[in-house]
Design a protein around this motif. Structure first.
Motif, PDB file in Angstrom:
ATOM      1  N   ILE A  24      36.381  48.928 101.659  1.00  0.00           N
ATOM      2  CA  ILE A  24      36.433  48.920 103.274  1.00  0.00           C
ATOM      3  C   ILE A  24      36.579  50.245 103.482  1.00  0.00           C
ATOM      4  CG2 ILE A  24      38.112  48.254 105.141  1.00  0.00           C
ATOM      5  CD1 ILE A  24      39.179  46.075 103.224  1.00  0.00           C
ATOM      6  N   ALA A  25      37.049  51.350 103.113  1.00  0.00           N
ATOM      7  CA  ALA A  25      37.143  52.422 103.287  1.00  0.00           C
ATOM      8  C   ALA A  25      35.859  53.215 103.582  1.00  0.00           C
ATOM      9  CB  ALA A  25      38.260  53.481 102.698  1.00  0.00           C
ATOM     10  N   ASP A  26      35.087  53.035 102.360  1.00  0.00           N
ATOM     11  CA  ASP A  26      33.690  53.603 102.238  1.00  0.00           C
ATOM     12  C   ASP A  26      32.839  52.864 103.526  1.00  0.00           C
ATOM     13  OD1 ASP A  26      31.660  54.990 100.808  1.00  0.00           O
ATOM     14  OD2 ASP A  26      30.873  53.247 100.106  1.00  0.00           O
ATOM     15  N   GLU A  27      32.779  51.951 103.884  1.00  0.00           N
ATOM     16  CA  GLU A  27      32.116  51.231 104.896  1.00  0.00           C
ATOM     17  C   GLU A  27      32.399  52.013 106.187  1.00  0.00           C
ATOM     18  OE1 GLU A  27      32.714  47.104 105.286  1.00  0.00           O
ATOM     19  OE2 GLU A  27      31.930  46.785 103.296  1.00  0.00           O
ATOM     20  N   GLU A  28      34.047  52.453 106.495  1.00  0.00           N
ATOM     21  CA  GLU A  28      34.198  52.845 107.550  1.00  0.00           C
ATOM     22  C   GLU A  28      34.371  54.227 107.784  1.00  0.00           C
ATOM     23  OE1 GLU A  28      37.195  49.731 109.650  1.00  0.00           O
ATOM     24  OE2 GLU A  28      38.093  50.896 108.379  1.00  0.00           O
ATOM     25  N   THR A  29      34.382  55.096 106.738  1.00  0.00           N
ATOM     26  CA  THR A  29      34.600  56.695 106.797  1.00  0.00           C
ATOM     27  C   THR A  29      33.465  57.432 106.281  1.00  0.00           C
ATOM     28  OG1 THR A  29      35.743  56.891 104.585  1.00  0.00           O
ATOM     29  CG2 THR A  29      36.987  56.188 106.336  1.00  0.00           C
ATOM     30  N   ARG A  30      32.579  56.903 105.502  1.00  0.00           N
ATOM     31  CA  ARG A  30      31.590  57.684 104.943  1.00  0.00           C
ATOM     32  C   ARG A  30      32.027  58.864 104.011  1.00  0.00           C
ATOM     33  NH1 ARG A  30      29.361  59.505 111.172  1.00  0.00           N
ATOM     34  NH2 ARG A  30      29.150  57.501 112.018  1.00  0.00           N
ATOM     35  N   LEU A  31      33.114  58.474 103.423  1.00  0.00           N
ATOM     36  CA  LEU A  31      33.381  59.712 102.476  1.00  0.00           C
ATOM     37  C   LEU A  31      32.909  59.332 100.995  1.00  0.00           C
ATOM     38  CD1 LEU A  31      37.127  60.021 103.976  1.00  0.00           C
ATOM     39  CD2 LEU A  31      35.553  61.634 104.079  1.00  0.00           C
ATOM     40  N   GLY A  32      32.655  58.444 100.755  1.00  0.00           N
ATOM     41  CA  GLY A  32      32.008  58.110  99.288  1.00  0.00           C
ATOM     42  C   GLY A  32      33.349  57.418  98.749  1.00  0.00           C
TER      43      GLY A  32
END
Length: 481
Positions: free
Chosen positions: A50-58
């Protein structure tokens, strides 16, 4: 978005849970914190996706951040069990003293419901279950988190996991809740049942909430981590001895996370004429940009660069590889310009940019350092035998952590860590990382001539036999823990 009525209901539930948290034993609270950590680790794959989809951090960065987040919770479980954070202090009654002295027993106790405002650049470690939440829970306070708009689905899911884990472990309903929306956040910090707030974000946003917290009929402490340029000084000796290695280290640090770390070295004082600027210029072209966290941050980055570049003293030293419309940039100016126009040249620019400040003498360096605003960190690269006492004094006055090797990006979560600094780095002198972050969400209370049965458990003699405490001025650390 959370309505004002919903905010009131959520805070009221937290207030109902607060006495249970305040009266909980250290072992109970530690078990609740570890249960939350275990639950996060159990769902790491889902949360990172979920975080990868929302934050672009990888995925690699986010996976490591989850480990840091659960690690913080476990650290505070250890802090609670160890017990010195309570500052237990006893003065025995003494009828022969002049005047006669009553028995006094003092400790730190929980405040009540705490508001936590999530950060954009650390969607786990400074967010729903991050350091502010972990330290507030460890202190014995329920927490209401205001979700960051940059990762809403992650915030909701993290809150679901942690709230369920806390309750399954025996914590009361209302221990952790989530709200969304700016207006809800304003209502939260102004709610009369909220007793403190923690914030990580911009100077403008933090100052607005700080003012709301201070303007309440009952003002509350507001612990904000805001802006920081994290000055670095490279001495002539260091530039001559290891200039190329330092240049490589600087480029790696200011581009780490695409320049979106609060500890990014934003201004670097370098000796003129010793080749350090050339070494940086040679290292930058290989560095890559990348997508920034949000559209708002992406739009603000070139605006921040443009403000710096409008000063007549500023020139572009080198640029890196453009990725997703963002490229690393190194700018340069001189110490005299900084001393004259700090408001123009020493403003934080979030993203992969750093400003080299050339100095030709110690007097120039010290005059420029004297106008540097408060920061989370300051770094000094010097060689043995160089007289850096005055430089070090100036750096100490302006930062909460002073480094003598390496670079400031990367904050170890330990007992001795300090992550704070003079304004505008933070609104207080407390830390938001490390064991003593717990101190923000506690208040002192003393009991005079109290019957044993009415004392908090930690102040009773049976507990004092196993907890660090000071009695009649003598510090006692039980050998058996």
């Amino acid at each position: 978005m959370t309505s004002t009525a919903d905010v009131d209901a959520i805070v009221s539930a937290a207030a109902a849970a607060a006495p249970v948290w305040r009266r909980s034993t250290g072992s109970e609270r530690a078990s609740w914190l570890r249960a939350a950590a275990d639950a996060i680790d159990a769902e790491v794959a889902e949360l990172v996706a979920i975080a990868d989809e929302e934050t672009r951090l990888g995925v690699p960065r986010l996976t490591g951040e989850v480990a840091r987040t659960s690690g913080q919770l476990r650290l505070f479980a250890s802090v609670v069990e160890e017990g010195s954070y309570l500052e237990l202090t006893i003065d025995d009654a003494d009828a022969s003293a002049a005047p006669p002295r009553p028995e006094l027993r003092r400790m730190l106790t929980a405040l009540g419901p705490v508001a936590v405002f999530s950060a954009s650049n650390f969607p786990f470690a400074f967010s729903v279950a991050g350091g502010d939440t972990a330290s507030a829970l460890a202190a014995g306070n329920p927490v209401i988190v205001k979700a960051h708009s940059g990762h809403p689905r992650l915030s909701v899911r993290t809150a679901e996991i942690v709230a369920a884990a806390l309750e399954a472990a025996g914590a009361p309903s209302g221990s952790l809740a989530l709200i969304e929306g700016r207006e809800a956040g304003n209502a939260l910090v102004q709610h009369p049942l909220v007793k403190a707030a923690g914030f990580t974000g911009s100077v403008a946003g933090g100052r607005a909430l700080f003012d709301l917290a201070s303007a309440r009929p009952e003002p509350i402490p507001f612990y904000g981590e805001l802006g920081s340029i994290n000055p670095v000084v490279v001495t002539p000796g260091a530039a001559a001895a290891r200039g190329e290695a330092l240049a490589q280290g600087l480029v790696g640090s200011f581009t780490l996370g695409v320049g979106q770390f609060c500890t990014k070295p934003g201004v670097v004082f370098v000796p003129e004429g010793l080749g350090f600027e050339d070494a940086v210029a040679a290292a930058v072209p290989a560095a890559s940009g990348g997508p920034l966290l949000t559209d708002r941050i992406t739009a603000a980055f070139p605006e921040g660069l443009a403000r710096l570049e409008t000063d007549a003293s500023v020139a572009v030293v080198a640029t890196g590889v453009e990725v997703s419309g963002v490229r690393p940039v190194v700018l340069a100016t001189d110490a005299r310009a900084v001393a004259e126009r700090p408001e123009a040249l020493l403003e934080e620019c979030f993203g992969p940019v750093t400003l080299l400040v050339r100095y030709s003498s110690e007097d120039e360096l010290h005059a420029a350092l004297a106008v540097v605003p408060g920061s989370l960190t300051a770094t000094l690269h010097a060689e043995e035998g160089e007289d850096v006492a005055e430089t070090l004094e100036l750096l100490q006055e302006r930062a909460g952590r002073v480094l003598f090797a390496g670079w400031p990006t990367g904050v170890a979560v330990t007992w001795s860590q300090h992550h704070g600094g003079p304004w505008p780095a933070t609104t207080s002198l407390h830390t938001s990382v490390g064991a003593t972050a717990i101190r923000r969400f506690l208040r002192p209370i003393a009991f005079q001539d109290a019957p044993e049965r009415l004392l908090p458990e930690a102040l009773r003699d049976a507990s004092l036999a196993r907890l660090p405490h000071r009695r009649n001025g003598v510090l006692t650390v039980p050998a058996s823990r």
